[in-house]
Design a protein around this motif. Structure first.
Motif, PDB file in Angstrom:
ATOM      1  N   VAL A  40       3.878  -2.270 -11.333  1.00 46.93           N
ATOM      2  CA  VAL A  40       3.173  -2.738 -10.042  1.00 46.93           C
ATOM      3  C   VAL A  40       3.386  -1.647  -8.718  1.00 46.93           C
ATOM      4  O   VAL A  40       2.459  -0.978  -8.147  1.00 46.93           O
ATOM      5  N   ILE A  41       4.708  -1.325  -8.524  1.00 46.02           N
ATOM      6  CA  ILE A  41       5.169  -0.473  -7.616  1.00 46.02           C
ATOM      7  C   ILE A  41       4.476   1.124  -7.872  1.00 46.02           C
ATOM      8  O   ILE A  41       4.090   1.666  -7.015  1.00 46.02           O
ATOM      9  N   LEU A  42       4.389   1.422  -8.996  1.00 48.69           N
ATOM     10  CA  LEU A  42       4.087   2.726  -9.662  1.00 48.69           C
ATOM     11  C   LEU A  42       2.433   2.769  -9.575  1.00 48.69           C
ATOM     12  O   LEU A  42       2.341   3.961  -9.071  1.00 48.69           O
ATOM     13  N   LYS A  43       1.818   1.981  -9.762  1.00 51.14           N
ATOM     14  CA  LYS A  43       0.401   1.879  -9.643  1.00 51.14           C
ATOM     15  C   LYS A  43      -0.074   1.937  -8.159  1.00 51.14           C
ATOM     16  O   LYS A  43      -0.782   2.597  -7.686  1.00 51.14           O
ATOM     17  N   GLN A  44       0.594   1.368  -7.138  1.00 49.56           N
ATOM     18  CA  GLN A  44       0.483   1.251  -5.867  1.00 49.56           C
ATOM     19  C   GLN A  44       0.715   2.551  -5.305  1.00 49.56           C
ATOM     20  O   GLN A  44      -0.008   3.274  -4.693  1.00 49.56           O
ATOM     21  N   GLU A  45       1.816   3.488  -5.689  1.00 46.53           N
ATOM     22  CA  GLU A  45       1.878   4.719  -5.370  1.00 46.53           C
ATOM     23  C   GLU A  45       0.823   5.529  -5.863  1.00 46.53           C
ATOM     24  O   GLU A  45       0.398   6.473  -4.982  1.00 46.53           O
ATOM     25  N   GLN A  46       0.544   5.419  -6.860  1.00 45.04           N
ATOM     26  CA  GLN A  46      -0.660   6.130  -7.594  1.00 45.04           C
ATOM     27  C   GLN A  46      -1.936   6.118  -7.049  1.00 45.04           C
ATOM     28  O   GLN A  46      -2.742   7.021  -6.519  1.00 45.04           O
ATOM     29  N   VAL A  47      -2.243   4.601  -6.757  1.00 45.32           N
ATOM     30  CA  VAL A  47      -3.446   4.500  -5.690  1.00 45.32           C
ATOM     31  C   VAL A  47      -3.394   5.030  -4.148  1.00 45.32           C
ATOM     32  O   VAL A  47      -4.530   5.734  -3.849  1.00 45.32           O
ATOM     33  N   LYS A  48      -2.207   5.046  -3.736  1.00 39.70           N
ATOM     34  CA  LYS A  48      -2.063   5.375  -2.428  1.00 39.70           C
ATOM     35  C   LYS A  48      -2.177   7.221  -2.421  1.00 39.70           C
ATOM     36  O   LYS A  48      -2.773   7.627  -1.597  1.00 39.70           O
ATOM     37  N   PHE A  49      -1.555   7.969  -3.456  1.00 39.77           N
ATOM     38  CA  PHE A  49      -1.791   9.177  -3.639  1.00 39.77           C
ATOM     39  C   PHE A  49      -3.271   9.538  -3.672  1.00 39.77           C
ATOM     40  O   PHE A  49      -3.660  10.398  -3.382  1.00 39.77           O
ATOM     41  N   ILE A  74      -6.014  -0.489  -0.302  1.00 39.53           N
ATOM     42  CA  ILE A  74      -5.281   0.100  -1.466  1.00 39.53           C
ATOM     43  C   ILE A  74      -4.370  -0.853  -2.220  1.00 39.53           C
ATOM     44  O   ILE A  74      -4.526  -1.256  -3.307  1.00 39.53           O
ATOM     45  N   THR A  75      -3.657  -1.639  -1.198  1.00 37.36           N
ATOM     46  CA  THR A  75      -2.655  -2.755  -1.935  1.00 37.36           C
ATOM     47  C   THR A  75      -3.706  -3.890  -2.633  1.00 37.36           C
ATOM     48  O   THR A  75      -3.268  -4.245  -3.543  1.00 37.36           O
ATOM     49  N   SER A  76      -4.649  -4.226  -1.736  1.00 34.69           N
ATOM     50  CA  SER A  76      -5.505  -5.511  -2.359  1.00 34.69           C
ATOM     51  C   SER A  76      -6.063  -5.168  -3.803  1.00 34.69           C
ATOM     52  O   SER A  76      -6.237  -5.710  -4.748  1.00 34.69           O
ATOM     53  N   ALA A  77      -6.542  -3.779  -3.636  1.00 40.81           N
ATOM     54  CA  ALA A  77      -7.270  -3.216  -4.810  1.00 40.81           C
ATOM     55  C   ALA A  77      -6.197  -3.098  -5.995  1.00 40.81           C
ATOM     56  O   ALA A  77      -6.601  -3.195  -7.247  1.00 40.81           O
ATOM     57  N   THR A  78      -5.297  -2.532  -5.758  1.00 38.33           N
ATOM     58  CA  THR A  78      -3.901  -2.442  -6.753  1.00 38.33           C
ATOM     59  C   THR A  78      -3.708  -3.895  -7.370  1.00 38.33           C
ATOM     60  O   THR A  78      -3.623  -3.957  -8.686  1.00 38.33           O
ATOM     61  N   GLN A  79      -3.524  -4.868  -6.603  1.00 39.12           N
ATOM     62  CA  GLN A  79      -3.334  -6.257  -7.037  1.00 39.12           C
ATOM     63  C   GLN A  79      -4.460  -6.554  -8.149  1.00 39.12           C
ATOM     64  O   GLN A  79      -4.342  -7.350  -8.963  1.00 39.12           O
ATOM     65  N   ASN A  80      -5.811  -6.262  -7.706  1.00 40.29           N
ATOM     66  CA  ASN A  80      -6.775  -6.789  -8.583  1.00 40.29           C
ATOM     67  C   ASN A  80      -6.904  -5.823  -9.829  1.00 40.29           C
ATOM     68  O   ASN A  80      -7.095  -6.662 -10.782  1.00 40.29           O
ATOM     69  N   VAL A  81      -6.453  -4.548  -9.825  1.00 39.06           N
ATOM     70  CA  VAL A  81      -6.588  -3.534 -10.888  1.00 39.06           C
ATOM     71  C   VAL A  81      -5.364  -4.403 -11.782  1.00 39.06           C
ATOM     72  O   VAL A  81      -5.407  -4.466 -12.987  1.00 39.06           O
ATOM     73  N   ILE A  82      -4.017  -4.667 -11.332  1.00 35.69           N
ATOM     74  CA  ILE A  82      -3.113  -5.403 -12.114  1.00 35.69           C
ATOM     75  C   ILE A  82      -3.563  -6.516 -12.759  1.00 35.69           C
ATOM     76  O   ILE A  82      -3.085  -6.857 -14.070  1.00 35.69           O
ATOM     77  N   ILE A  83      -4.023  -7.307 -12.274  1.00 37.47           N
ATOM     78  CA  ILE A  83      -4.419  -8.558 -12.607  1.00 37.47           C
ATOM     79  C   ILE A  83      -5.609  -8.263 -13.769  1.00 37.47           C
ATOM     80  O   ILE A  83      -5.405  -9.198 -14.833  1.00 37.47           O
ATOM     81  N   ASP A  84      -6.352  -7.550 -13.438  1.00 39.41           N
ATOM     82  CA  ASP A  84      -7.493  -7.235 -14.692  1.00 39.41           C
ATOM     83  C   ASP A  84      -6.718  -6.623 -15.994  1.00 39.41           C
ATOM     84  O   ASP A  84      -7.317  -6.981 -16.975  1.00 39.41           O
ATOM     85  N   THR A  85      -5.891  -6.020 -15.807  1.00 42.64           N
ATOM     86  CA  THR A  85      -5.226  -5.049 -16.738  1.00 42.64           C
ATOM     87  C   THR A  85      -4.389  -6.064 -17.670  1.00 42.64           C
ATOM     88  O   THR A  85      -4.157  -5.844 -18.700  1.00 42.64           O
ATOM     89  N   THR A  86      -3.668  -7.119 -16.922  1.00 41.14           N
ATOM     90  CA  THR A  86      -2.835  -8.013 -17.672  1.00 41.14           C
ATOM     91  C   THR A  86      -3.684  -9.099 -18.275  1.00 41.14           C
ATOM     92  O   THR A  86      -3.503  -9.526 -19.291  1.00 41.14           O
ATOM     93  N   VAL A  87      -5.006  -9.456 -17.821  1.00 40.53           N
ATOM     94  CA  VAL A  87      -5.847 -10.245 -18.510  1.00 40.53           C
ATOM     95  C   VAL A  87      -6.453  -9.665 -19.789  1.00 40.53           C
ATOM     96  O   VAL A  87      -6.595 -10.369 -20.778  1.00 40.53           O
TER      97      VAL A  87
END
Length: 171
Positions: A40-49, A74-87
């Motif tokens: 999650v932290i890695l994806k957040q950093e990638q989205v920020k970059f 960015i953080t809200s979008a990242t959380q949505n992406v994380i949830i979608d990838t886990t589902v």
């Protein structure tokens, strides 16, 4: 929560990871296991970059300043992406390969800089930056533009600094 006479809290029951990976999570890692939290932290950093690089391209600036609203988005979008990838349990097609990875994949076989012969793993890197076969590996065989004399002089100068003795007082 119940507290003992000493003021310590009773241990809580283990909480499963919110991504349903089968490991236990903690409240410090948002109820995720260490691996999921790291992802999650890695994806957040990638989205920020990515967001900052897109903003730089659009604005034509090289600053890395971001507003608080951009970071919240960015953080809200990242959380949505994380949830979608886990589902989604099925693997996604690799059609969206980043440009850098595609560039590395398309790299052809290594060849000699003089005779264009394939060298593979047995190629020799020269100081001039080229790769050469066993015949052309020496500098006199491939007309190397690297100045070995000045490089040797600099190496000797670094290894042997000038040493001067203090002058002695005459009696």
């Amino acid at each position: 929560m119940e507290q003992n006479e000493t003021g310590c809290q009773a241990p809580q029951a283990p909480i499963l990871c919110v991504n349903n990976c089968g490991f236990f999570g903690t409240a410090a890692t948002m109820n995720m296991c260490s691996k999921c939290y790291k992802d999650v932290i890695l994806k957040q950093e990638q989205v920020k970059f990515a967001a900052s690089s897109i903003q730089n391209i659009v604005n034509g600036t090289s600053s890395t300043f971001e507003t608080n609203s951009d970071v919240a988005t960015i953080t809200s979008a990242t959380q949505n992406v994380i949830i979608d990838t886990t589902v989604a349990s099925s693997p996604q097609p690799s059609a969206a390969v980043p440009f850098e990875e595609a560039k590395e994949i398309k790299e052809g076989p290594k060849r000699c800089g003089s005779c264009k012969k394939r060298v593979g793993l047995t190629g020799f890197n020269c100081r001039c930056g080229g790769m050469f076969c066993s015949i052309h590996r020496y500098s006199d065989k491939h007309e190397c533009p690297f100045d070995y004399r000045s490089a040797g002089q600099e190496a000797i100068a670094k290894a042997n600094p000038v040493v001067k003795a203090d002058k002695l007082d005459k009696i």
